[in-house]
Each structure stands twice: as structure tokens, then as C-alpha cells.
Write a protein that holds these residues in place. Structure first.
Motif: not given
Length: 543
Positions: A466-470
Motif C-alpha cells: 500500500t505505501p508503494r502504491v500511494l
């Protein structure tokens, strides 16, 4: 039921766009919006150059009282019409002339009303005269005033014998038309510069902001109810026929009052009519309104839709047709495509008319086999991959910027000017248009990122955290929306400042035309930039 943020965003954007275009369409086409009766609707009560008040004398007087922002309720009108004129203003002792009006005879108030408008505007001393003899008290007051006198009445109401008596007191001039209608037009045109008397509203007087009160000759009491307009709006009085038609002399006079402009219709001067009562027909009111419509100098040409409005309507209509086609086509023939991607392409076709449809059809010609649980990928050349990548950002960012801009102009542009913003860059940064454009750019990035790009790419990229996609989607949105803004904002500025005759408002089709055209330019600028992003594997162009 699972709530999809991008779906809520799409619904909100559609609601704002449909509301804005609906208001514009309603303003342009509906005869009487927000009215229960067509003959009491917006078109009839408030035309571009005409305002109408209906009802009795007391109701009209109160409505005018409120319209010109006078405090409290209007005073109760006196039964004596001469007292109503006296109550309309306080004479100024420095005025260099005296207005003389008739007071005897059934038609006296009708003949006196046009002169009362000038006296009210100029705060001139006024005296009322009998038909056959000069009252001693009036003669005494005129001697005390000792200034030029203007007798605004025909011989049938104030005889030549009275005129001779006045001549023994001081200089006097009779001004009277053949009929009350002629009389009102004559008083609108006459001017004595030395004594400061008269409106002087002739064809040669091209730089005045003139107002006129219009009513029928049988409704002279309504004319007296409109006397506050002489004070607040420098309005002079014109009469029309009792059958509601416009007499030839009034028709010719009003058409000669039509002003013109060199660059934009926003230039002065302007004319306005205040129609009082039910006597005038709406056909006559429309003719008078059109007579005062400004025209380009010197042709006084078209007053309806111009070529820019026509282009805007065609561009917007093609966009809506293309967006609807893409939405229906994708839902029917591409059931495996992520719904958020379908919406992005539909918005792209909406704001990039024709081009968006062509690119959409080119992007989904050759699907590539994918596992059953994954969204399909498509084989595309680099340019079409770039178009698809642009559509993913543009499809949500462009309508967001238009919606944010519309909310700004609907509620009013903010301005921040302090000592630091007196001139130069500080002044530019404090202007409403710059603030609006910055908010459009920043708002589109934040909302599109959190409500659309992140949820959609989270579903399309389950292998990433999720952090990478954000972070990845934030970078894509910032780069893409900056590229779109790089083309969109200057294009909108150029259209509104250089190509439109005047700055459009939120209910003007040109406002939407500028944003639609600017969005198309923004897509064309962002397309090659996204090509570089896809070649550098920063964005994906196969979904």
C-alpha cells in the motif's frame, strides 16, 4: 455494498458539470425560470435592459424604495398629487432655476409628471400654477428666488396671461409638447447649460448612463410612485399609449438612444428602462428592451450568439456524445475492464471531444491473454500506451479542475491584496484568477490521487504494498496533472483574455467553452510527457 471512492468522485463531478450547464441552458432558453406564471417570470420582469414593477401605486412605490436601497418603508402617498411631488425630495437653494408645473385640470398631473422627474433629480425649487392667474403667494416666492423659470405646461393648463405675469418677475421659458407623450420626449432632450436645466439626452449625447421610467398615460399615478428613481438612477419619464403600444415618437427616440462599443459590450455607456404597471404589453417591452441593446461600433450588429459561442456549443456537445458512447461501449463490450478505467476514458472523451473516442477505440483493439483473476492487458504501440496512461490521469483530473473552477466562479473569486501586494508579483499572486488556477491544480492532484488513482491502481497492482502504491500514484498524478495544467491554464487564460469579447460568467457558455478547449490543449501537452513516463516505466500504458 462496497463504496468505491472513484465512483463517488465521478458522480459528484457529473453533478457539478450538469448543474453548471443546466443553469447556463436555463438562463439562455427558459422563458420564465423559477416563476409560477410566464407573464410574471424572469424574462418579463427582468430583461437585460428592462426592469418591470407591477401592481398598484403603493406596491410599486415600496418595491422601488427597496430596489434603490432606501431604509425603512416608503412614506404613505398623499391624496394630493402635488404633495407627492413635494415629498419626493428636498429643494436645494443653490439650484439656478425654478420648475413651474400646472395644478388645475384633470390632465394636470399627467403633464406635470415629466417635469417632476427633472425637479426631483436636480432638487430644483418647484411651484404649481393655476390656469388663468398667478397666485400672489406664488408670485412672492418666485420674486424671492429670483432665478430663471421654466414653465413645463401647455397653454390649456397655464395660460399666456400667466406667462406674461411671470415675465414681469423674471426670465421665463415655456416648454411644452403637443401631447403628454410628446411633452415627455421633449423634456428628455431639452437642455439649458447656462441655467443648468434639462436632461439633454439627445442622439449626440453618446457618453451618458441614461435611465428611463416608462408607463402609460392613464397610469400617471404610477409615474409619481417612480419618482425615487429620478434621485437614485437619474431616470427621466417617458409615456406610451394607453393600449400598451409604443408611439412612433417614443420608438424613434429610444432607438436613437442605443449605445455602441468598440472592443467589448462591457464598455459603457449603458441605458436602462424601468417599466411601471400592467399597461405596457410584453411585445412593446421586448421591443424597447431590444432597442437599447448595445451593438458593435459602427455596425450595431449581432446581439445573439456569436461564432465563439457556436464553437463552444459544438465542442461541448461532441464531448458529451463521445463520453456517453465510450461509457456505454465499455460497459457492454469490455466487461472485464476495471470500472474506474471505463469512467476515466468516458471523462477523457468528454473533455477531449472526438480525439478521446478515437484513442479509446485504438487502445482496446488487441487484448492480451491474462489469468482469469486479473484485469486484462492490451497490446498497444507506444503512442497509444501514452494516450491510455494520459487518460487515466486526465480522465479524473480534467473534470476535477473544471468542477473546482466552476465552484470558484459560482461562489465568487477570492482576492488577497495587502501592502505586500500593491504591484508586481505580489499583486499577481493575490488575484482571484491566479488563486483559482492554483487551487484547481492542487485540488485536482489531491482528490484524484486519493479518490481515484490510488484505489484503482491498488486493485490493478495487488503485488505491491500500500505505501508503494500511494507514493507511486502520487508521483504519477503530480507529473500528469502538472503536464495537463501546463497546457490547460495558459489556454484558458488566453481564450478569456484575448479571444472572448468579455470575461464570461458562470452562466455563460463561453466559460465552459474556455475550460473545454483548455482541457483539450492540456491533453495534447500531457500526451507526449506521458509517453516519456511510460518509456521510463514510471507509468503503465497497457490497462
Amino acid at each position: 455494498m462496497h463504496i468505491r471512492p472513484w465512483g463517488v468522485l465521478a458522480a459528484v463531478l457529473l453533478a457539478i458539470l450538469l448543474f453548471g450547464l443546466g443553469v447556463t441552458l436555463r438562463e439562455a432558453l427558459v422563458v420564465a425560470p423559477w416563476a409560477d406564471r410566464a407573464d410574471r417570470g424572469r424574462l418579463h420582469m427582468q430583461m437585460k435592459n428592462t426592469t418591470r414593477f407591477v401592481g398598484g401605486s403603493r406596491a410599486i412605490r415600496q418595491a422601488i424604495w427597496e430596489a434603490v436601497h432606501l431604509d425603512g418603508a416608503s412614506p404613505a402617498p398623499s391624496d394630493d398629487w402635488t404633495q407627492r411631488i413635494r415629498d419626493a425630495y428636498t429643494p436645494d437653494p443653490t439650484v439656478r432655476h425654478v420648475v413651474l408645473l400646472p395644478r388645475q385640470g384633470e390632465s394636470a398631473p399627467l403633464w406635470a409628471a415629466p417635469g417632476a422627474y427633472w425637479a426631483t433629480y436636480a432638487s430644483a425649487p418647484v411651484a404649481f400654477l393655476d390656469r388663468d392667474a398667478l397666485d400672489p403667494d406664488t408670485a412672492r416666492e418666485l420674486r424671492r428666488l429670483d432665478r430663471p423659470m421654466y414653465l413645463l405646461a401647455p397653454t390649456g393648463l397655464v395660460s399666456d396671461a400667466v406667462l406674461e405675469q411671470l415675465g414681469q418677475i423674471g426670465p421665463v421659458r415655456r416648454i411644452a409638447g403637443a401631447t403628454p407623450i410628446d411633452h415627455a420626449v421633449l423634456l428628455a432632450e431639452v437642455r439649458d447649460v447656462e441655467a443648468g436645466f434639462g436632461w439633454g439626452r439627445t442622439y449626440e449625447q453618446r457618453d451618458g448612463y441614461f435611465d428611463y421610467v416608462v408607463t402609460t398615460t392613464s397610469e400617471w399615478s404610477l409615474a409619481l410612485a417612480g419618482l425615487p428613481l429620478a434621485r437614485s438612477n437619474a431616470a427621466t419619464l417617458l409615456f406610451i399609449s394607453d393600449d400598451g403600444s409604443v408611439p412612433g415618437i417614443v420608438d424613434r427616440y429610444v432607438w436613437k438612444q442605443r449605445a455602441d462599443w468598440f472592443v467589448t459590450p462591457a464598455e459603457g455607456p449603458f441605458r436602462h428602462l424601468w417599466v411601471l404597471g400592467d399597461g405596457i404589453t410584453y411585445a412593446s417591452q421586448s421591443r424597447l428592451d431590444f432597442a437599447l441593446e448595445k451593438g458593435p461600433y459602427p455596425s450595431r450588429g449581432p446581439v445573439a450568439l456569436g461564432p465563439m459561442e457556436g464553437l463552444a456549443i459544438v465542442l461541448i456537445a461532441l464531448g458529451w456524445a463521445g463520453g456517453l458512447f465510450v461509457l456505454l461501449h465499455a460497459w457492454r463490450l469490455l466487461p472485464d475492464l476495471h470500472p474506474g478505467v471505463r469512467v476515466a476514458w468516458a471523462f477523457t472523451a468528454l473533455f477531449a471531444p472526438v480525439l478521446g473516442v478515437i484513442l479509446y477505440l485504438s487502445a482496446y483493439r488487441r487484448p492480451r491473454a491474462t489469468p482469469p483473476d486479473e484485469y486484462p492487458l492490451f497490446l498497444r504501440p507506444g503512442s497509444i500506451q501514452a494516450a491510455a496512461g494520459t487518460a487515466m490521469s486526465f480522465g479524473y483530473g480534467a473534470p476535477l479542475m473544471v468542477a473546482i473552477g466552476y465552484l470558484f466562479v459560482w461562489f465568487g473569486l477570492p482576492q488577497f491584496f495587502g501592502p505586500w501586494a500593491a504591484e508586481g508579483v505580489g499583486f499577481l499572486l493575490g488575484s482571484g484568477m491566479v488563486i483559482m488556477m492554483f487551487t484547481m491544480w492542487l485540488g485536482a492532484i489531491l482528490v484524484a490521487w486519493l479518490a481515484a488513482q490510488f484505489p484503482i491502481h491498488r486493485a490493478l497492482m495487488p503485488e505491491h504494498s500500500t505505501p508503494r502504491v500511494l507514493l507511486r500514484t502520487l508521483g504519477m498524478v503530480v507529473l500528469s496533472m502538472s503536464a495537463v495544467s501546463l497546457g490547460m491554464m495558459p489556454a484558458v487564460w488566453w481564450l478569456q483574455m484575448a479571444k472572448f469579447p468579455m470575461m464570461p460568467a458562470e452562466d455563460d457558455i463561453l466559460w465552459f467553452g474556455a475550460l473545454w478547449g483548455g482541457a483539450l490543449v492540456g491533453f495534447l501537452i500531457a500526451w507526449p510527457i506521458n509517453y516519456a513516463l511510460i518509456r521510463g516505466r514510471i507509468k503503465r500504458g497497457g490497462i
